[in-house]
Design a protein around this motif. Structure first.
Motif, mmCIF file in Angstrom:
data_model
loop_
_atom_site.group_PDB
_atom_site.id
_atom_site.type_symbol
_atom_site.label_atom_id
_atom_site.label_comp_id
_atom_site.label_asym_id
_atom_site.label_seq_id
_atom_site.Cartn_x
_atom_site.Cartn_y
_atom_site.Cartn_z
ATOM 1 N N SER A 97 0.814 -1.222 0.000
ATOM 2 C CA SER A 97 0.000 0.000 0.000
ATOM 3 C C SER A 97 0.843 1.265 0.000
ATOM 4 C CB SER A 97 -0.942 0.000 1.207
ATOM 5 O OG SER A 97 -1.882 -1.041 1.111
ATOM 6 N N THR A 98 2.069 1.212 0.552
ATOM 7 C CA THR A 98 2.895 2.418 0.582
ATOM 8 C C THR A 98 3.346 2.802 -0.822
ATOM 9 O OG1 THR A 98 4.871 1.091 1.027
ATOM 10 C CG2 THR A 98 3.698 1.965 2.927
ATOM 11 N N ALA B 252 10.080 9.635 -0.992
ATOM 12 C CA ALA B 252 10.780 8.975 0.107
ATOM 13 C C ALA B 252 9.808 7.978 0.728
ATOM 14 C CB ALA B 252 11.274 9.979 1.149
ATOM 15 N N ASN B 253 9.896 6.752 0.278
ATOM 16 C CA ASN B 253 9.035 5.680 0.775
ATOM 17 C C ASN B 253 9.891 4.806 1.681
ATOM 18 O OD1 ASN B 253 7.019 3.804 1.169
ATOM 19 N ND2 ASN B 253 7.235 2.852 -0.841
ATOM 20 N N ILE B 254 10.066 5.246 2.927
ATOM 21 C CA ILE B 254 10.964 4.551 3.845
ATOM 22 C C ILE B 254 10.219 4.196 5.134
ATOM 23 C CG2 ILE B 254 13.204 5.127 2.888
ATOM 24 C CD1 ILE B 254 13.284 7.695 4.375
ATOM 25 N N LEU B 255 10.618 4.747 6.278
ATOM 26 C CA LEU B 255 9.946 4.491 7.551
ATOM 27 C C LEU B 255 9.807 5.799 8.319
ATOM 28 C CD1 LEU B 255 11.833 1.269 8.736
ATOM 29 C CD2 LEU B 255 9.471 1.365 7.915
ATOM 30 N N LYS B 256 8.948 5.802 9.316
ATOM 31 C CA LYS B 256 8.676 7.013 10.088
ATOM 32 C C LYS B 256 9.949 7.660 10.636
ATOM 33 C CE LYS B 256 7.039 8.463 14.593
ATOM 34 N NZ LYS B 256 6.572 7.987 15.904
ATOM 35 N N LEU C 106 5.724 11.233 0.571
ATOM 36 C CA LEU C 106 6.282 10.432 1.654
ATOM 37 C C LEU C 106 5.375 9.254 1.970
ATOM 38 C CD1 LEU C 106 7.200 13.309 4.159
ATOM 39 C CD2 LEU C 106 8.555 12.454 2.229
ATOM 40 N N SER C 107 5.956 8.096 2.219
ATOM 41 C CA SER C 107 5.190 6.955 2.705
ATOM 42 C C SER C 107 6.135 6.004 3.427
ATOM 43 C CB SER C 107 4.441 6.258 1.562
ATOM 44 O OG SER C 107 3.428 5.409 2.096
ATOM 45 N N GLY C 108 5.625 4.805 3.707
ATOM 46 C CA GLY C 108 6.354 3.890 4.565
ATOM 47 C C GLY C 108 5.936 4.062 6.008
ATOM 48 N N LEU C 109 4.861 4.805 6.247
ATOM 49 C CA LEU C 109 4.411 5.099 7.603
ATOM 50 C C LEU C 109 2.973 4.658 7.804
ATOM 51 C CD1 LEU C 109 3.328 8.768 7.863
ATOM 52 C CD2 LEU C 109 4.593 8.040 5.868
#
Length: 290
Positions: free
Chosen positions: A130-131, A225-229, A251-254
């Motif tokens: 989904s991210t 930036a599709n990483i982590l919070k 931004l995603s990954g959160l």
């Protein structure tokens, strides 16, 4: 060949790294060790080690006690052709104008769509999560609204699917893709070549913007930036210094529950929320550089 996994959890990144270092010195030696942040807001980390031989249960118990970790869960993993398994289970993904597919589904690309071929690999970002889907949909929406960035960076690119999406619909844009993981960079380069975008996308190994090519190409009009919070929040000041007024960052990954803290961190660095798309428990944000 049967392989074995040993998994545990503990508090804190430093402790997780120290435990992973200790695991690498075990006999029999693991062929792979990794640490992963558990995105539950509790500061817990998972440590995993993989062995060709059954690991020594007593040594694992000693290590868990020494580093304050939960007892290791040891499992045997039968031999599986993981690439073939993933290819069977991953179906094409519709994301606005984009159509993400593997080579086994090449005959299913609808006419008039922007085709992005991604192979089953070790790198994150096939478009099925989904991210990544949220980022593609957000980008599609921006392009539909007339946004045409000239300089694009995909930070933490994984398979480079987002960089490739940008290169396909922005023929005159400069597009750079980077990842901290050298395996991901190799995967990104392979996917870029498969899609005939070698001359359009430069793939780099870097943490954030820490590469001379990324710094030289700034300021950017669009950054993925599709990483982590945690890394997203840490990246906020650098994101501000590497973008220009009016630039967008996707931004995603959160998780949905983490979105507000990321929005606040970026507001402090001069960004305002333009759009947000929650898909299940995951969130994708579009912010504009003020």
């Amino acid at each position: 060949m049967t392989t074995y996994s040993a998994l545990t959890t503990l508090a804190g990144q430093d402790a997780a790294r120290a435990l992973s270092d200790a695991l690498e010195r075990m006999e029999p030696e693991p062929f792979g060790v990794g640490i992963f942040e558990i995105e539950d807001g509790l500061g817990r980390w998972e440590v995993a080690a993989y062995f060709h031989e059954a690991p020594d249960a007593i040594v694992l118990e000693i290590l868990a006690t020494a580093f304050g970790a939960k007892p290791f869960l040891v499992s045997d993993l039968p031999e599986v052709d993981w690439v073939a398994k993933v290819q069977r289970e991953l179906h094409p993904v519709d994301a606005g104008r984009f159509f993400v597919f593997g080579s086994h589904d090449a005959d299913k690309v609808p006419p008039g769509r922007v085709a992005l071929q991604i192979e089953a690999t070790m790198a994150f970002g096939t478009g099925h999560h989904s991210t990544t889907l949220g980022c593609l949909l957000a980008f599609d929406k921006l392009v539909t609204a007339g946004f045409r960035p000239g300089r694009v960076a995909d930070i933490g690119c994984g398979t480079a699917v987002l960089a490739m999406a940008a290169a396909k619909v922005l023929p005159d844009a400069l597009v750079l893709a980077s990842d901290i993981d050298p395996v991901a960079v190799d995967v990104a380069r392979a996917n870029v070549a498969i899609n005939g975008l070698d001359a359009r996308i430069e793939c780099l190994e870097a943490a954030g913007f820490d590469h001379r090519r990324l710094r030289a190409a700034a300021p950017y009009d669009l950054v993925f930036a599709n990483i982590l919070k945690g890394p997203l929040i840490e990246l906020a000041p650098a994101m501000a210094s590497h973008t220009q007024a009016g630039a967008r960052v996707i931004l995603s990954g959160l998780l949905v529950v983490q979105a507000e803290s990321v929005i606040q961190a970026y507001a402090t660095s001069g960004f305002r929320l333009q759009d947000r798309n929650d898909l299940g428990e995951w969130s994708a944000l579009v912010l504009e550089r003020a």
